[in-house]
Design an enzyme around this catalytic site. Structure first.
Site, short mmCIF file in Angstrom:
data_model
loop_
_atom_site.label_atom_id
_atom_site.label_comp_id
_atom_site.label_asym_id
_atom_site.label_seq_id
_atom_site.Cartn_x
_atom_site.Cartn_y
_atom_site.Cartn_z
N ALA A 65 124.54 -35.34 5.57
CA ALA A 65 124.42 -34.07 6.27
C ALA A 65 124.11 -33.00 5.23
O ALA A 65 124.47 -33.15 4.05
CB ALA A 65 125.71 -33.76 7.02
N GLY A 109 126.17 -38.84 6.13
CA GLY A 109 125.52 -38.84 7.44
C GLY A 109 124.27 -39.71 7.48
O GLY A 109 123.87 -40.19 8.54
N GLU A 112 125.50 -43.11 8.10
CA GLU A 112 125.98 -43.12 9.49
C GLU A 112 124.82 -43.15 10.47
O GLU A 112 124.86 -43.85 11.49
CB GLU A 112 126.86 -41.88 9.72
CG GLU A 112 128.14 -41.95 8.88
CD GLU A 112 128.93 -40.66 8.88
OE1 GLU A 112 128.38 -39.61 8.44
OE2 GLU A 112 130.08 -40.66 9.31
N GLU A 132 131.61 -38.63 1.11
CA GLU A 132 132.17 -37.35 1.56
C GLU A 132 133.47 -37.01 0.87
O GLU A 132 133.83 -35.84 0.71
CB GLU A 132 132.40 -37.38 3.08
CG GLU A 132 131.12 -37.41 3.92
CD GLU A 132 130.67 -38.80 4.29
OE1 GLU A 132 131.03 -39.77 3.58
OE2 GLU A 132 129.94 -38.92 5.30
C1 HXC Z 1 121.84 -30.77 0.94
C2 HXC Z 1 120.96 -32.15 -0.68
C3 HXC Z 1 121.78 -33.21 -0.25
C4 HXC Z 1 122.65 -32.99 0.86
C5 HXC Z 1 120.60 -33.89 -1.91
N1 HXC Z 1 120.25 -32.61 -1.70
N2 HXC Z 1 121.52 -34.28 -1.05
N3 HXC Z 1 121.00 -30.94 -0.08
N4 HXC Z 1 122.64 -31.75 1.40
N5 HXC Z 1 123.42 -33.94 1.37
C6 HXC Z 1 119.28 -31.81 -2.46
C7 HXC Z 1 119.80 -31.40 -3.81
O1 HXC Z 1 120.60 -30.24 -3.69
C8 HXC Z 1 118.52 -31.12 -4.55
O2 HXC Z 1 118.01 -29.87 -4.17
C9 HXC Z 1 117.57 -32.17 -4.00
O3 HXC Z 1 118.13 -32.59 -2.74
C10 HXC Z 1 117.47 -33.40 -4.89
O4 HXC Z 1 118.77 -33.87 -5.14
P1 HXC Z 1 119.31 -34.16 -6.63
O5 HXC Z 1 120.80 -34.14 -6.54
O6 HXC Z 1 118.69 -33.26 -7.61
O7 HXC Z 1 118.76 -35.63 -6.85
P2 HXC Z 1 119.41 -36.79 -7.72
O8 HXC Z 1 119.91 -36.27 -9.04
O9 HXC Z 1 118.39 -37.88 -7.73
O10 HXC Z 1 120.70 -37.28 -6.91
C11 HXC Z 1 120.54 -37.87 -5.66
C12 HXC Z 1 121.91 -37.94 -4.93
C13 HXC Z 1 122.57 -36.54 -4.92
C14 HXC Z 1 122.83 -38.93 -5.66
C15 HXC Z 1 121.65 -38.47 -3.53
O11 HXC Z 1 121.61 -35.59 -4.43
C16 HXC Z 1 123.79 -36.43 -4.05
O12 HXC Z 1 124.89 -36.85 -4.44
N6 HXC Z 1 123.65 -35.84 -2.84
C17 HXC Z 1 124.77 -35.60 -1.95
C18 HXC Z 1 125.21 -36.86 -1.28
C19 HXC Z 1 126.41 -36.60 -0.34
O13 HXC Z 1 127.47 -36.14 -0.82
N7 HXC Z 1 126.25 -36.89 0.95
C20 HXC Z 1 127.29 -36.62 1.92
C21 HXC Z 1 127.14 -35.25 2.54
S1 HXC Z 1 128.40 -34.90 3.69
P3 HXC Z 1 117.49 -28.79 -5.25
O14 HXC Z 1 117.14 -27.60 -4.43
O15 HXC Z 1 118.62 -28.58 -6.22
O16 HXC Z 1 116.31 -29.48 -5.89
C22 HXC Z 1 128.00 -35.74 5.10
C23 HXC Z 1 128.94 -35.58 6.27
C24 HXC Z 1 128.36 -36.16 7.54
O17 HXC Z 1 127.03 -36.42 5.17
C25 HXC Z 1 129.16 -35.77 8.75
C26 HXC Z 1 128.47 -34.78 9.65
C27 HXC Z 1 129.22 -34.49 10.95
#
Ligand code: HXC
Length: 258
Positions: A65, A109, A112, A132
């Site tokens: 998400a 997400g 999911e 998360e």
């Molecule tokens: C918003 C995101 C994002 C996310 C990545 N980006 N994941 N933006 N939400 N979930 C963005 C980064 O900010 C970045 O933007 C660009 O995408 C590239 O990501 P990087 O981190 O620079 O890439 P990399 O170093 O290759 O790392 C990849 C990654 C990392 C390991 C996937 O991005 C990451 O850990 N993302 C978050 C994963 C996460 O925690 N997911 C769970 C979210 S909570 P910029 O602008 O800086 O270039 C969830 C709850 C669901 O999903 C429930 C809902 C009801």
């Protein structure tokens, strides 16, 4: 309808939906999930569509998400807005088979969303995770429930508590994905699977989907009864007559969804 965050391509009885927010690794924001549900509902009622594929890019199916959309929210805002609840229900109401073709990150997400599809075909570079916990929250689109049903308590707890990722091989061994293919072959494999499904009677394929899904919702006795009722009811269709006649006559069946 023109979409901002997804690309929809309908060909050969298959709706291919590509998540398209490359700058955010296809993070699921409200616009994307709303558009996805609209595209799915349109495909569900489009007579030309007999199977749906959801995919992302080679780098990310979806990295979760959209954190920037959630970061400033309060409990009350999340609770009163019923964050992503409607989208979850809309997705679950789709009758036609949906394949997730997953390459790269399927996190939070994104993992999911893949599990909400009917089955997952993974590229060899796929990485699944429920990270998360690293954000101080937990899964919110079904991850604690679906991942546990897919891979069992031990691995599900491990994933949700440590936030570690699972690679494609482990995901296949654990029952999370149905097959793993080289990343360059992912779309061709998903299309071929969708084409196979598209050849069948849509009445039978939607019944199969519904019956398998029931296994996760009910007791064995009730599930067996549900399956029997659906099985028997398919004998009221022309497709059953055609399918069985074609077998007896040693020819290809011509299903007409009747
Ligand atoms: C918003 C995101 C994002 C996310 C990545 N980006 N994941 N933006 N939400 N979930 C963005 C980064 O900010 C970045 O933007 C660009 O995408 C590239 O990501 P990087 O981190 O620079 O890439 P990399 O170093 O290759 O790392 C990849 C990654 C990392 C390991 C996937 O991005 C990451 O850990 N993302 C978050 C994963 C996460 O925690 N997911 C769970 C979210 S909570 P910029 O602008 O800086 O270039 C969830 C709850 C669901 O999903 C429930 C809902 C009801």
């Amino acid at each position: 309808m023109a979409f901002e965050t997804i690309i929809v391509d309908i060909a050969d009885n298959i709706a291919m939906i590509t998540l398209n927010r490359p700058d955010a690794l296809n993070a699921l924001n409200s616009t994307l999930l709303t558009e996805l549900c609209t595209a799915l509902e349109e495909a569900d009622v489009n007579e030309k569509v007999r199977c749906i594929v959801i995919t992302g890019s080679e780098k990310a199916f979806a990295a979760g998400a959209d954190i920037s959309e959630m970061a400033d929210k309060s409990f009350v805002e999340m609770y009163t807005s019923r964050f992503f609840e409607a989208e979850s229900t809309r997705f679950n109401n789709i009758r036609k088979p949906i394949i997730a073709a997953v390459a790269g990150y399927a996190l939070g997400g994104g993992c999911e969303l893949a599990m909400m599809c009917d089955f997952i075909i993974a590229a060899d570079n796929a990485k699944f995770g429920q990270p998360e916990i690293n954000l101080g929250v937990i899964a919110g689109l079904g991850g604690t429930q679906r991942l546990t049903r897919f891979v069992g308590k031990a691995k599900s707890m491990d994933m949700h508590l440590t936030g570690r990722f699972m690679d494609a091989d482990e995901a296949e061994r654990s029952g999370l994905v149905s097959r793993v293919v080289p990343v360059k072959k992912l779309l061709a494999e998903a299309k071929a699977a969708a084409e196979k499904i598209a050849e069948k009677s849509l009445i039978a394929s939607t019944a199969a989907k519904s019956a398998v899904d029931r296994a996760y919702e009910t007791t064995l006795a009730e599930g067996l009864q549900y399956e029997r009722t659906l099985f028997n009811s398919l004998f009221s269709t022309e497709d059953q007559s055609e399918g069985m006649a074609a077998f007896m006559e040693k020819r290809e069946a011509q299903f007409r969804d009747r």
